[in-house]
Enzyme design. Structure first.
Site, PDB file in Angstrom:
ATOM      1  N   ARG A 157       0.789  -1.234   0.000  1.00  0.00           N
ATOM      2  CA  ARG A 157       0.000   0.000   0.000  1.00  0.00           C
ATOM      3  C   ARG A 157       0.822   1.285   0.000  1.00  0.00           C
ATOM      4  O   ARG A 157       0.266   2.366   0.146  1.00  0.00           O
ATOM      5  CB  ARG A 157      -0.984   0.018   1.178  1.00  0.00           C
ATOM      6  CG  ARG A 157      -1.858  -1.217   1.266  1.00  0.00           C
ATOM      7  CD  ARG A 157      -3.089  -1.007   2.091  1.00  0.00           C
ATOM      8  NE  ARG A 157      -2.805  -0.356   3.358  1.00  0.00           N
ATOM      9  CZ  ARG A 157      -3.737   0.215   4.112  1.00  0.00           C
ATOM     10  NH1 ARG A 157      -4.990   0.220   3.718  1.00  0.00           N
ATOM     11  NH2 ARG A 157      -3.420   0.770   5.260  1.00  0.00           N
ATOM     12  N   ASP A 158       2.123   1.199  -0.196  1.00  0.00           N
ATOM     13  CA  ASP A 158       2.923   2.424  -0.304  1.00  0.00           C
ATOM     14  C   ASP A 158       4.163   2.169  -1.157  1.00  0.00           C
ATOM     15  O   ASP A 158       5.282   2.522  -0.778  1.00  0.00           O
ATOM     16  CB  ASP A 158       3.320   2.928   1.083  1.00  0.00           C
ATOM     17  CG  ASP A 158       3.788   4.388   1.058  1.00  0.00           C
ATOM     18  OD1 ASP A 158       3.486   5.097   0.070  1.00  0.00           O
ATOM     19  OD2 ASP A 158       4.453   4.816   2.016  1.00  0.00           O
TER      20      ASP A 158
END
Length: 218
Positions: free
Chosen positions: A116-117
């Site tokens: 997610r990043d």
């Protein structure tokens, strides 16, 4: 022992002795106690441990100021710094880095973990071997049964997918793949695919890719 590298969330330590093999990156989390977020990151890194393209956690400890530190293996620089110093990467190097990134994400997704990043600052590089490793799992989550991650607090702005800008609940795997694609474009062109300083970056995505329709995005 000396400080030899400083990243966005970590400082690297290695040993000046030529015969020493130990090297580690110390990542500080300025938090009080050991909240769920830190414990989750440690547990996910241990779950994913052993993969050649995911940074390995060696230890975790807390200092007298209640800061939690993660001790991970050391790599010299992140991909952002590597691209800034090396300039536009050779096609063979871009393909090698892209392959390693996708291998790391495949390993995560098979274990129902979404990063997610994904961004250049969270990809560590050893320039002597061209080994790339995914790091910083502070925003990572394990997928729930539906496959959705129930939050919009994901991904740095330049690497955020259109559906996140539009307020949808993020599907973690799809978000990771979008972010990885943005990183690949940046490696090939030495320019961010969708730069921006606010959610208005969405309009630049639409200008490049076209406005979604009911057919393409029902």
């Amino acid at each position: 022992v000396r400080f030899s590298y400083e990243g966005g969330a970590a400082e690297g330590l290695n040993n000046d002795d030529e015969g020493a093999e130990a090297a580690a990156a110390i990542s500080a989390r300025s938090v009080f106690g050991a909240p769920a977020a830190v414990l989750r990151e440690v547990s996910l890194l241990r779950l994913l441990g052993g993969h050649p393209n995911i940074v390995q956690v060696l230890d975790a400890f807390m200092d007298s100021s209640a800061r939690v530190f993660l001790v991970c293996e050391y790599l010299e620089r992140d991909l952002r710094r590597h691209m800034d110093e090396a300039g536009r990467l050779q096609p063979s190097c871009t393909k090698l880095f892209a392959w390693q990134l996708l291998r790391a994400l495949e390993h995560c997704h098979k274990r129902c973990v979404t990063h997610r990043d994904v961004k250049p600052q969270n990809l560590l590089v050893d320039p002597s071997t061209n080994i790339l490793k995914l790091c910083d799992f502070s925003l990572a989550r394990q997928l729930v049964l539906s496959g959705d991650v129930q939050t919009r607090r994901v991904a740095s702005l330049w690497y955020r997918s259109p559906e996140i800008f539009l307020g949808s609940i993020a599907s973690g795997i799809a978000l990771d793949i979008w972010s990885a694609g943005c990183v690949m474009v940046e490696m090939m062109t030495h320019t961010p695919a969708f730069p921006g300083s606010s959610d208005l970056a969405l309009f630049f995505q639409f200008r490049v890719l076209g406005t979604p329709t009911e057919t393409s995005w029902p």
